[in-house]
Design a protein around this motif. Structure first.
Motif, mmCIF file in Angstrom:
data_model
loop_
_atom_site.group_PDB
_atom_site.id
_atom_site.type_symbol
_atom_site.label_atom_id
_atom_site.label_comp_id
_atom_site.label_asym_id
_atom_site.label_seq_id
_atom_site.Cartn_x
_atom_site.Cartn_y
_atom_site.Cartn_z
ATOM 1 N N MET A 180 0.813 -1.183 0.000
ATOM 2 C CA MET A 180 0.000 0.000 0.000
ATOM 3 C C MET A 180 0.866 1.261 0.000
ATOM 4 O O MET A 180 0.511 2.221 -0.667
ATOM 5 C CB MET A 180 -0.884 -0.075 1.237
ATOM 6 C CG MET A 180 -1.656 1.132 1.481
ATOM 7 S SD MET A 180 -3.245 0.918 0.769
ATOM 8 C CE MET A 180 -4.031 2.222 1.508
ATOM 9 N N PHE A 181 1.947 1.223 0.749
ATOM 10 C CA PHE A 181 2.847 2.373 0.794
ATOM 11 C C PHE A 181 3.446 2.645 -0.591
ATOM 12 O O PHE A 181 3.619 3.789 -0.990
ATOM 13 C CB PHE A 181 3.941 2.123 1.835
ATOM 14 C CG PHE A 181 4.876 3.287 1.990
ATOM 15 C CD1 PHE A 181 4.464 4.467 2.579
ATOM 16 C CD2 PHE A 181 6.165 3.208 1.495
ATOM 17 C CE1 PHE A 181 5.333 5.532 2.688
ATOM 18 C CE2 PHE A 181 7.029 4.277 1.605
ATOM 19 C CZ PHE A 181 6.613 5.440 2.213
ATOM 20 N N ARG A 182 3.755 1.587 -1.322
ATOM 21 C CA ARG A 182 4.313 1.734 -2.654
ATOM 22 C C ARG A 182 3.344 2.456 -3.590
ATOM 23 O O ARG A 182 3.746 3.335 -4.344
ATOM 24 C CB ARG A 182 4.571 0.346 -3.208
ATOM 25 C CG ARG A 182 5.941 0.132 -3.612
ATOM 26 C CD ARG A 182 5.991 -1.247 -4.223
ATOM 27 N NE ARG A 182 7.351 -1.664 -4.198
ATOM 28 C CZ ARG A 182 7.776 -2.806 -4.592
ATOM 29 N NH1 ARG A 182 6.924 -3.699 -5.019
ATOM 30 N NH2 ARG A 182 9.034 -3.093 -4.571
ATOM 31 N N ARG A 183 2.122 2.054 -3.567
ATOM 32 C CA ARG A 183 1.116 2.670 -4.435
ATOM 33 C C ARG A 183 0.938 4.147 -4.081
ATOM 34 O O ARG A 183 0.813 4.992 -4.958
ATOM 35 C CB ARG A 183 -0.219 1.954 -4.291
ATOM 36 C CG ARG A 183 -0.227 0.639 -4.955
ATOM 37 C CD ARG A 183 -1.600 0.048 -4.840
ATOM 38 N NE ARG A 183 -1.573 -1.306 -5.354
ATOM 39 C CZ ARG A 183 -2.587 -2.117 -5.357
ATOM 40 N NH1 ARG A 183 -3.737 -1.731 -4.845
ATOM 41 N NH2 ARG A 183 -2.485 -3.319 -5.853
ATOM 42 N N THR A 184 0.946 4.473 -2.840
ATOM 43 C CA THR A 184 0.795 5.866 -2.407
ATOM 44 C C THR A 184 1.992 6.702 -2.866
ATOM 45 O O THR A 184 1.837 7.837 -3.343
ATOM 46 C CB THR A 184 0.669 5.931 -0.874
ATOM 47 O OG1 THR A 184 -0.370 5.052 -0.457
ATOM 48 C CG2 THR A 184 0.369 7.329 -0.405
ATOM 49 N N PHE A 185 3.183 6.118 -2.752
ATOM 50 C CA PHE A 185 4.389 6.834 -3.190
ATOM 51 C C PHE A 185 4.312 7.144 -4.686
ATOM 52 O O PHE A 185 4.542 8.280 -5.100
ATOM 53 C CB PHE A 185 5.639 5.990 -2.872
ATOM 54 C CG PHE A 185 6.887 6.562 -3.455
ATOM 55 C CD1 PHE A 185 7.512 7.665 -2.904
ATOM 56 C CD2 PHE A 185 7.437 5.997 -4.611
ATOM 57 C CE1 PHE A 185 8.647 8.187 -3.463
ATOM 58 C CE2 PHE A 185 8.579 6.522 -5.177
ATOM 59 C CZ PHE A 185 9.192 7.623 -4.595
ATOM 60 N N TRP A 186 3.991 6.162 -5.491
ATOM 61 C CA TRP A 186 3.970 6.378 -6.927
ATOM 62 C C TRP A 186 2.792 7.269 -7.341
ATOM 63 O O TRP A 186 2.919 8.071 -8.269
ATOM 64 C CB TRP A 186 3.916 5.048 -7.684
ATOM 65 C CG TRP A 186 5.243 4.350 -7.621
ATOM 66 C CD1 TRP A 186 5.536 3.187 -6.993
ATOM 67 C CD2 TRP A 186 6.467 4.809 -8.201
ATOM 68 N NE1 TRP A 186 6.849 2.872 -7.127
ATOM 69 C CE2 TRP A 186 7.468 3.865 -7.886
ATOM 70 C CE3 TRP A 186 6.847 5.924 -8.941
ATOM 71 C CZ2 TRP A 186 8.783 4.001 -8.285
ATOM 72 C CZ3 TRP A 186 8.167 6.033 -9.337
ATOM 73 C CH2 TRP A 186 9.121 5.095 -9.021
ATOM 74 N N PHE A 187 1.696 7.175 -6.646
ATOM 75 C CA PHE A 187 0.577 8.075 -6.935
ATOM 76 C C PHE A 187 0.967 9.515 -6.641
ATOM 77 O O PHE A 187 0.730 10.425 -7.445
ATOM 78 C CB PHE A 187 -0.652 7.669 -6.098
ATOM 79 C CG PHE A 187 -1.820 8.587 -6.309
ATOM 80 C CD1 PHE A 187 -2.583 8.529 -7.466
ATOM 81 C CD2 PHE A 187 -2.159 9.535 -5.355
ATOM 82 C CE1 PHE A 187 -3.647 9.379 -7.663
ATOM 83 C CE2 PHE A 187 -3.227 10.397 -5.546
ATOM 84 C CZ PHE A 187 -3.976 10.315 -6.696
ATOM 85 N N THR A 188 1.601 9.752 -5.501
ATOM 86 C CA THR A 188 2.035 11.103 -5.127
ATOM 87 C C THR A 188 3.099 11.615 -6.093
ATOM 88 O O THR A 188 3.075 12.780 -6.505
ATOM 89 C CB THR A 188 2.591 11.092 -3.686
ATOM 90 O OG1 THR A 188 1.633 10.487 -2.825
ATOM 91 C CG2 THR A 188 2.907 12.486 -3.204
ATOM 92 N N THR A 189 4.014 10.731 -6.483
ATOM 93 C CA THR A 189 5.048 11.115 -7.452
ATOM 94 C C THR A 189 4.403 11.489 -8.783
ATOM 95 O O THR A 189 4.790 12.471 -9.430
ATOM 96 C CB THR A 189 6.054 9.967 -7.647
ATOM 97 O OG1 THR A 189 6.592 9.597 -6.381
ATOM 98 C CG2 THR A 189 7.179 10.379 -8.567
#
Length: 119
Positions: free
Chosen positions: A1-10
Motif C-alpha cells: 500500500m505504501f508503494r502505491r501511495t508513493f507512486w501516486f504522489t510522485t
C-alpha cells in the motif's frame, strides 16, 4: 500500500510540475507577452547602443582636440602673439584713362539714340 501511495504522489507531483511548466511556456508565447519582451529587448539594445555612441563621440572629440593641438604646434599657430601692429601697406595709384576726369568739368559723350530716353 505504501508503494502505491508513493507512486501516486510522485505522479501527481510530476503532473502538477509539467502542467505549471507548460502553462508558463504558453503564457510566454501569447502575443501580448511577446510584444512586451520584444520592447524590453529593444530598450536594452538601445541603451547599450546609446552608451557606445556616447563613448565613441567622447573619444572622437578627445582625439580631435589632440590632433588640432598637434597641427597648431606644427604650423606655429600656438606660438606667442606679437602685439605690435604691422606696418601700413602702400598701394600704387593707377590712373584710369578710360573715364574722363570730373575735375576738369568734362562730361560723358552722349549719343543721339539712347533707348532709356524712349520711355
Amino acid at each position: 500500500m505504501f508503494r502505491r501511495t508513493f507512486w501516486f504522489t510522485t505522479g501527481v507531483a510530476a503532473g502538477v510540475w509539467a502542467t505549471t511548466k507548460v502553462n508558463r511556456k504558453l503564457k510566454q508565447l501569447t502575443p501580448e507577452h511577446l510584444a512586451v519582451a520584444a520592447a524590453n529587448k529593444a530598450l536594452e539594445a538601445g541603451g547599450r547602443l546609446k552608451d557606445r555612441a556616447v563613448d565613441f563621440a567622447l573619444e572622437v572629440r578627445d582625439n580631435m582636440a589632440r590632433r588640432e593641438a598637434e597641427l597648431g604646434d606644427a604650423l606655429g599657430l600656438n606660438a606667442p602673439v606679437d602685439r605690435e601692429l604691422p606696418a601700413p601697406r602702400h598701394y600704387a595709384v593707377i590712373e584710369n584713362r578710360s573715364r574722363p576726369p570730373y575735375a576738369e568739368g568734362l562730361t560723358y559723350k552722349t549719343y543721339p539714340y539712347n533707348r532709356n530716353e524712349d520711355h
